[in-house]
Write a protein that holds these residues in place. Structure first.
Motif, PDB file in Angstrom:
ATOM      1  N   MET A  19       0.660  -1.120  -0.039  1.00 50.52           N
ATOM      2  CA  MET A  19      -0.005  -0.104   0.059  1.00 50.52           C
ATOM      3  C   MET A  19       0.966   1.216  -0.045  1.00 50.52           C
ATOM      4  O   MET A  19       1.764   1.231   0.714  1.00 50.52           O
ATOM      5  CB  MET A  19      -0.755  -0.085   1.379  1.00 50.52           C
ATOM      6  N   THR A  20       0.293   2.266  -0.778  1.00 53.28           N
ATOM      7  CA  THR A  20       1.178   3.395  -0.775  1.00 53.28           C
ATOM      8  C   THR A  20       0.293   4.663  -0.197  1.00 53.28           C
ATOM      9  O   THR A  20      -0.844   4.633  -0.620  1.00 53.28           O
ATOM     10  CB  THR A  20       1.709   3.884  -2.275  1.00 53.28           C
ATOM     11  N   VAL A  21       0.826   5.364   0.652  1.00 54.70           N
ATOM     12  CA  VAL A  21       0.030   6.543   1.230  1.00 54.70           C
ATOM     13  C   VAL A  21       0.875   8.034   0.495  1.00 54.70           C
ATOM     14  O   VAL A  21       1.915   7.939   0.011  1.00 54.70           O
ATOM     15  CB  VAL A  21       0.103   6.613   2.517  1.00 54.70           C
TER      16      VAL A  21
ATOM     17  N   LEU B 182       5.449  10.105  -1.574  1.00 53.62           N
ATOM     18  CA  LEU B 182       4.744   8.941  -1.746  1.00 53.62           C
ATOM     19  C   LEU B 182       5.474   7.865  -0.819  1.00 53.62           C
ATOM     20  O   LEU B 182       6.823   8.216  -0.981  1.00 53.62           O
ATOM     21  CB  LEU B 182       4.686   8.443  -3.155  1.00 53.62           C
ATOM     22  N   VAL B 183       4.752   7.349   0.035  1.00 48.79           N
ATOM     23  CA  VAL B 183       5.447   6.423   0.990  1.00 48.79           C
ATOM     24  C   VAL B 183       4.959   4.881   0.798  1.00 48.79           C
ATOM     25  O   VAL B 183       3.734   4.864   0.991  1.00 48.79           O
ATOM     26  CB  VAL B 183       5.302   6.729   2.310  1.00 48.79           C
ATOM     27  N   ALA B 184       5.878   4.155   0.366  1.00 47.61           N
ATOM     28  CA  ALA B 184       5.437   2.813   0.260  1.00 47.61           C
ATOM     29  C   ALA B 184       5.289   1.895   1.505  1.00 47.61           C
ATOM     30  O   ALA B 184       6.481   1.630   2.201  1.00 47.61           O
ATOM     31  CB  ALA B 184       6.308   1.968  -0.742  1.00 47.61           C
ATOM     32  N   LEU B 185       4.267   1.315   2.125  1.00 47.87           N
ATOM     33  CA  LEU B 185       4.169   0.492   3.286  1.00 47.87           C
ATOM     34  C   LEU B 185       4.066  -0.872   2.870  1.00 47.87           C
ATOM     35  O   LEU B 185       3.551  -1.131   2.336  1.00 47.87           O
ATOM     36  CB  LEU B 185       2.961   1.185   4.143  1.00 47.87           C
ATOM     37  N   GLY B 186       4.592  -1.438   3.902  1.00 46.13           N
ATOM     38  CA  GLY B 186       4.438  -2.952   3.577  1.00 46.13           C
ATOM     39  C   GLY B 186       4.519  -3.684   5.227  1.00 46.13           C
ATOM     40  O   GLY B 186       4.449  -2.797   6.278  1.00 46.13           O
ATOM     41  N   PRO B 187       4.685  -4.885   5.471  1.00 46.31           N
ATOM     42  CA  PRO B 187       5.030  -5.433   6.552  1.00 46.31           C
ATOM     43  C   PRO B 187       5.933  -4.938   7.400  1.00 46.31           C
ATOM     44  O   PRO B 187       7.120  -4.317   6.750  1.00 46.31           O
ATOM     45  CB  PRO B 187       4.885  -6.889   6.243  1.00 46.31           C
TER      46      PRO B 187
ATOM     47  N   ALA C 115       6.249   3.275  11.670  1.00 47.07           N
ATOM     48  CA  ALA C 115       7.618   3.836  11.780  1.00 47.07           C
ATOM     49  C   ALA C 115       7.157   5.583  10.896  1.00 47.07           C
ATOM     50  O   ALA C 115       7.689   6.541  11.438  1.00 47.07           O
ATOM     51  CB  ALA C 115       8.553   3.234  10.805  1.00 47.07           C
ATOM     52  N   LEU C 116       6.330   5.214   9.756  1.00 47.99           N
ATOM     53  CA  LEU C 116       5.775   6.550   9.284  1.00 47.99           C
ATOM     54  C   LEU C 116       5.155   7.558   9.964  1.00 47.99           C
ATOM     55  O   LEU C 116       5.525   8.717  10.465  1.00 47.99           O
ATOM     56  CB  LEU C 116       4.893   6.301   8.063  1.00 47.99           C
ATOM     57  N   VAL C 117       4.135   7.098  10.938  1.00 46.96           N
ATOM     58  CA  VAL C 117       3.405   8.015  11.883  1.00 46.96           C
ATOM     59  C   VAL C 117       4.423   8.471  12.785  1.00 46.96           C
ATOM     60  O   VAL C 117       4.416   9.729  13.308  1.00 46.96           O
ATOM     61  CB  VAL C 117       2.221   7.266  12.360  1.00 46.96           C
ATOM     62  N   THR C 118       5.060   7.551  13.445  1.00 43.33           N
ATOM     63  CA  THR C 118       6.032   8.060  14.479  1.00 43.33           C
ATOM     64  C   THR C 118       7.040   9.081  13.996  1.00 43.33           C
ATOM     65  O   THR C 118       7.196  10.151  14.524  1.00 43.33           O
ATOM     66  CB  THR C 118       6.940   6.887  15.166  1.00 43.33           C
TER      67      THR C 118
END
Length: 157
Positions: free
Chosen positions: A1-3, A53-58, A64-67
């Motif tokens: 997922m990308t945010v 754009l931030v690619a999120l994964g497991p 880590a993004l929110v922190t």
């Protein structure tokens, strides 16, 4: 997922560049943060940074993004508001002014709440700005341990 991350108010492309550098310093996000620029227009000297754009994964990338985002906002001198939008269209905004004044328990609760909104599989609209939620009971403030919670300034910020 990308945010997608954009500056909603009080900031500009320089703030996005600073945020990109900050997030790239997070080990879980290295190589996952990229910039999206506008096409060069005749009235500009080059492309303008529009969003990150931030690619999120497991593996805790959402936390880590929110922190990292909350930690960066707490270091801002101005009242920057950042908008985070998921691929499904759900979004939330986080304001530097709101997170700057949170105590440790409220900060942990807010980080946990925002991480859940970013990482959830369903449509998770968070319609408030960070900081509006104050736990009624300290036991509600689960989230990152104090070692994982945002801390002091990073070099170069």
């Amino acid at each position: 997922m990308t945010v997608t991350i954009s500056v909603a108010a009080g900031g500009d492309a320089d703030d996005l560049r600073a945020l990109r550098s900050w997030l790239a310093g997070e080990p879980e996000l290295r190589g996952r943060v990229s910039a999206r620029e506008t096409a060069t227009r005749p009235d500009t000297l080059g492309p303008v940074l529009e969003t990150l754009l931030v690619a999120l994964g497991p593996g805790g990338a959402a936390a880590a993004l929110v922190t990292g985002l909350v930690s960066w906002l707490r270091q801002r001198n101005s009242d920057v508001t950042v908008r985070v939008e998921r691929a499904d269209g759900s979004s939330f905004e986080v304001s530097a002014q709101r997170v700057r004044g949170l105590d440790a328990d409220a900060l942990r609760a807010e980080v946990a709440s925002l991480a859940a909104a970013v990482g959830s599989e369903g449509r998770a609209e968070v319609s408030r700005s960070a900081g509006d939620r104050q736990p009624d009971d300290p036991s509600e403030a689960d989230g990152p341990t104090p070692e994982q919670a945002p801390s002091g300034p990073r070099p170069g910020s």
